[in-house]
Enzyme design. Sequence first.
Site, PDB file in Angstrom:
ATOM      1  N   GLN A  28      19.379  65.531  82.287  1.00 17.06           N
ATOM      2  CA  GLN A  28      20.465  65.796  82.019  1.00 17.06           C
ATOM      3  C   GLN A  28      20.130  66.812  80.715  1.00 17.06           C
ATOM      4  OE1 GLN A  28      23.467  64.033  82.194  1.00 17.06           O
ATOM      5  NE2 GLN A  28      24.224  65.137  80.889  1.00 17.06           N
TER       6      GLN A  28
ATOM      7  N   LYS B 180      27.075  57.990  85.235  1.00 14.81           N
ATOM      8  CA  LYS B 180      26.502  58.146  86.229  1.00 14.81           C
ATOM      9  C   LYS B 180      25.748  57.179  87.081  1.00 14.81           C
ATOM     10  CE  LYS B 180      25.691  63.104  85.295  1.00 14.81           C
ATOM     11  NZ  LYS B 180      25.090  64.180  84.486  1.00 14.81           N
TER      12      LYS B 180
ATOM     13  N   ASP C 257      20.926  68.716  91.130  1.00 17.89           N
ATOM     14  CA  ASP C 257      21.898  69.777  90.427  1.00 17.89           C
ATOM     15  C   ASP C 257      21.671  71.008  90.918  1.00 17.89           C
ATOM     16  OD1 ASP C 257      23.322  68.345  88.354  1.00 17.89           O
ATOM     17  OD2 ASP C 257      21.761  68.293  87.003  1.00 17.89           O
TER      18      ASP C 257
END
Length: 282
Positions: A92, A48, A115
């Site tokens: 994460q 990422k 997200d």
Amino acid sequence: MKLINGKNVAKSVLEKVKERTLKYEKKPGLAVILANNDEASKIYVNSKEKISNSLGFKSSIYRFDKTVTQGKIISLIHELNENPEVNAILVQLPLYKHLDQQQIIELIDPKKDVDGFHPINVGRLNCGLKPYAVCCTPKGIIKLLKAYKIKISGQSVLVIGRSNIVGKPLSALLTLEDATVTLAHSKTKNLKSLTKNADIIISATGHPKLITADMITKGTVVIDVGITRQLTGELVGDVDFEKIKDIAGYITPVPGGVGPMTIASLMENTLELFEQQNKRQE
Ligand code: NAD
């Protein structure tokens, strides 16, 4: 069989993101918090970081060892929420077991929740309102289907797996696209009768070879979200790819199917949050 090439579709999404980013003097800022010791998560976070830098974003990664406290993560989230240089915050998952994941997600400013996991964004999605960001994997799957002009409206779509990060938001998105959605899970009886009658099957369980050739009707679209690392190091999906590829109408490989789309959606979401925040300041 037509193979769905997620790498190619993701590449074209990323090219568009890069092009759009070049128009701005300021750079979109992505902050990533990594608080676990999981090898796969470390690889995801590194990739990422690499991709976001290649697009001209400003990424900052906050890595913590297992002595990190809930308080430390909470104060970092508050700091990132207030920082105008940070447009997108990603935690994460999973976090170290001693950390309260849900409390942390709920503290992220929904306007920076890249997200789309914050209850406000989940709620908006389920009400048919525009969330600030839509969960990356489901968003990537819809994009993949559309890139191959696979009809969604009116189709019977079977989603297998009801997690908050894939199955549930994907069901909501497919419903908004006018699909007739069935959501199966570990307690579902007679999965085969459902797979046999579906136009599109999307499996997200993490169980290799859950979907076998006898469960598929000729021409069905098969999207494999599962990623499991075998003892040999090989990555496999939920679908018995070799035996199904000649029965399916379309099929995604693992790797190279849904995975690249998840990262592409994350980058697109970062840019979209940046644009939304700039607009509000105008
Ligand atoms: P999860 O463990 O949170 O959920 C798994 C779901 O599968 C559960 O809802 C469970 O009820 C269901 N399930 C388990 N066994 C089943 C069975 N025998 N029959 C029917 N349903 C069953 O998992 P998750 O976080 O949603 O991830 C699922 C898989 O997708 C994992 O392999 C994960 O690595 C992968 N994944 C891939 C991407 C990507 O970008 N490709 C993104 C997220 C997750």
